[in-house]
Design a protein around this motif. Structure first.
Motif, PDB file in Angstrom:
ATOM      1  N   UNK A  41       0.804  -1.226   0.000  1.00 17.46           N
ATOM      2  CA  UNK A  41       0.000   0.000   0.000  1.00 17.46           C
ATOM      3  C   UNK A  41       0.842   1.285   0.000  1.00 17.46           C
ATOM      4  N   UNK A  42       2.104   1.216   0.415  1.00 14.48           N
ATOM      5  CA  UNK A  42       2.924   2.427   0.560  1.00 14.48           C
ATOM      6  C   UNK A  42       3.143   3.148  -0.771  1.00 14.48           C
ATOM      7  N   UNK A  43       3.594   2.472  -1.843  1.00 15.22           N
ATOM      8  CA  UNK A  43       3.774   3.207  -3.109  1.00 15.22           C
ATOM      9  C   UNK A  43       2.465   3.811  -3.626  1.00 15.22           C
ATOM     10  N   UNK A  44       1.361   3.094  -3.473  1.00 12.64           N
ATOM     11  CA  UNK A  44       0.064   3.635  -3.925  1.00 12.64           C
ATOM     12  C   UNK A  44      -0.319   4.866  -3.114  1.00 12.64           C
ATOM     13  N   UNK A  45      -0.127   4.792  -1.805  1.00 10.74           N
ATOM     14  CA  UNK A  45      -0.479   5.912  -0.939  1.00 10.74           C
ATOM     15  C   UNK A  45       0.392   7.132  -1.253  1.00 10.74           C
ATOM     16  N   UNK A  46       1.701   6.927  -1.415  1.00 13.37           N
ATOM     17  CA  UNK A  46       2.590   8.040  -1.729  1.00 13.37           C
ATOM     18  C   UNK A  46       2.263   8.643  -3.089  1.00 13.37           C
TER      19      UNK A  46
END
Length: 92
Positions: A41-46
């Motif tokens: 989820x981190x790359x999508x959130x960023x």
């Protein structure tokens, strides 16, 4: 899109990016070097937050009349209300 690609889009250094988004610098270094993988989820959130900030910057610089809406499939659409055509154009 990788974390590094997202960071490079912002034009921020690794340290500036980490401070702005509350990430540990060591973790960011590991992600970018491929020693560790971020949670899914981190790359999508960023990417989402970077996209919002880019849109805000665009709106503030140009004082544009813009809305972001969703179509029936849930996709985001940017609606620019103040486009002015300087000559006749055919719309097919």
């Amino acid at each position: 899109m990788t974390i590094q690609e997202i960071r490079l889009q912002t034009g921020l250094t690794r340290k500036e990016f980490c401070v702005k988004y509350g990430l540990p610098i060591r973790t960011m270094e590991d992600w970018e070097a491929g020693r560790r993988n971020p949670p899914e989820y981190i790359p999508r959130m960023l990417a989402y937050y970077v996209g919002i900030e880019k849109t805000k910057d665009f709106i503030e610089r140009g004082k544009r009349n813009i809305n972001i809406v969703r179509d029936t499939d849930g996709n985001k659409i940017v609606v620019i209300h103040d486009i002015i055509f300087k000559n006749k154009q055919k719309i097919l």
